[in-house]
Design an enzyme around this catalytic site. Structure first.
Site, PDB file in Angstrom:
ATOM      1  CB  THR A  97      -0.956  -0.004   1.202  1.00  0.00           C
ATOM      2  OG1 THR A  97      -1.773  -1.189   1.149  1.00  0.00           O
ATOM      3  CG2 THR A  97      -1.864   1.214   1.184  1.00  0.00           C
TER       4      THR A  97
ATOM      5  CD  GLU B  25      -2.453  -2.140  -2.037  1.00  0.00           C
ATOM      6  OE1 GLU B  25      -2.048  -2.764  -1.028  1.00  0.00           O
ATOM      7  OE2 GLU B  25      -2.976  -1.023  -1.980  1.00  0.00           O
ATOM      8  N   GLY B  26      -2.892  -5.258  -5.660  1.00  0.00           N
ATOM      9  CA  GLY B  26      -3.448  -6.568  -5.363  1.00  0.00           C
ATOM     10  C   GLY B  26      -3.650  -6.763  -3.870  1.00  0.00           C
ATOM     11  CB  ALA B  27      -6.001  -8.472  -1.860  1.00  0.00           C
ATOM     12  N   GLY B  28      -2.889  -9.414  -0.740  1.00  0.00           N
ATOM     13  CA  GLY B  28      -2.071 -10.560  -0.376  1.00  0.00           C
ATOM     14  C   GLY B  28      -0.983 -10.831  -1.394  1.00  0.00           C
TER      15      GLY B  28
ATOM     16  CE  LYS C  88      -5.944  -4.244  -1.296  1.00  0.00           C
ATOM     17  NZ  LYS C  88      -4.788  -4.192  -0.403  1.00  0.00           N
TER      18      LYS C  88
ATOM     19  CG  ASP D 264     -18.393   5.426   6.983  1.00  0.00           C
ATOM     20  OD1 ASP D 264     -19.599   5.096   7.064  1.00  0.00           O
ATOM     21  OD2 ASP D 264     -17.930   5.997   5.986  1.00  0.00           O
TER      22      ASP D 264
ATOM     23  CG  ASN E 244       8.719  -1.707   0.869  1.00  0.00           C
ATOM     24  OD1 ASN E 244       9.241  -0.682   0.463  1.00  0.00           O
ATOM     25  ND2 ASN E 244       7.492  -2.068   0.536  1.00  0.00           N
TER      26      ASN E 244
END
Length: 250
Positions: free
Chosen positions: A17, A128-131, A46, A55, A188
């Site tokens: 992210t 952005e991918g997930a996992g 995403k 929320d 990173n």
């Protein structure tokens, strides 16, 4: 084909992210070749967000999208926001499992419809991918299926420490077997690197570059203490030096 960059990960918690936010800032700084007044330079997407919270207005918020928009200083209207994360689930687990728990099935066409809607308004998407790259979407498709359907080059993100060589090389193999272009690898420092371990992190860059036959950039640890702004200027500076982002400079 959807113009843009797909941000994939070797797994969870590798900093996808943050890198997505940095790449979006980069593309918005540089614009896109042949951009027109009718379109803005770039936008984030995403396709599947898990770990969402409802929320005060009863809306399911996509926290990764919210973070990236804040980091890039971008505001969007409610209609656009829905297309940025077409699938949102509360359980913080794999997309296929989160969808099953919600009584849904993730459909590729819904993802592509939102991507096409965004592509009509923005020159490039940062998706952005997930996992990890092999995380399942449903019983027959995985996260890499999204990159393949969009025909986007893949920027692979992993952590810089011990164990990452194996994870990155396996992920690169999966990406290439799917016929997707590998744009590059970012490693990173997801936590501060101790002096005694620095040689490992340094050598991991060289090993991934050599064995993976790929351009590699390492991103230093970015302080994100509670209440303190993320050091996006340091990320900006690091991404400006990425050789594999050179083609995206105006």
């Amino acid at each position: 084909m959807i113009p843009g960059i797909f941000i994939a990960g070797t797994g969870t918690d590798v900093g996808k992210t943050v890198i997505t936010a940095g790449v979006l800032r980069f593309l918005r700084r540089h614009g896109a070749a042949g951009s027109t007044a009718a379109k803005s330079p770039a936008m984030v997407m995403k396709p599947v967000q898990t770990g969402c919270e409802v929320d005060a207005d009863g809306r399911m918020r996509a926290p990764d999208i919210d973070f990236v928009l804040r980091a890039a200083g971008v505001d969007v209207d409610a209609e656009t926001l829905e297309h940025l994360a077409p699938y949102r689930f509360a359980p913080a687990c794999s997309p296929h499992l989160a969808a099953r728990m919600a009584g849904q099935r993730i459909e590729m066409e819904k993802i592509l419809a939102s991507a096409r809607w965004l592509a009509e308004r923005y020159e490039r998407l940062v998706v952005e991918g997930a996992g990890g790259v092999l995380a399942p979407l449903n019983e027959s498709q995985i996260m890499l299926s999204v990159a393949g359907e969009m025909r986007m080059p893949v920027l692979l993100v992993g952590h810089s420490g011990l164990g990452t060589i194996n994870h990155v090389l396996l992920s690169l193999g999966a990406i290439r077997r799917r016929g997707c272009e590998v744009l590059g690898v970012i490693l990173n420092d997801v936590q501060p690197v101790q002096a005694r371990d620095a040689y490992i992190h340094d050598d991991n860059v060289c090993a991934v570059r050599s064995f993976g036959k790929v351009a590699v950039t390492r991103i230093p640890y970015l302080s994100a203490a509670p209440g303190a702004p993320l050091e996006m200027n340091r990320l900006d500076a690091a991404l400006e030096q990425c050789e594999f982002l050179g083609e995206y400079r105006r």
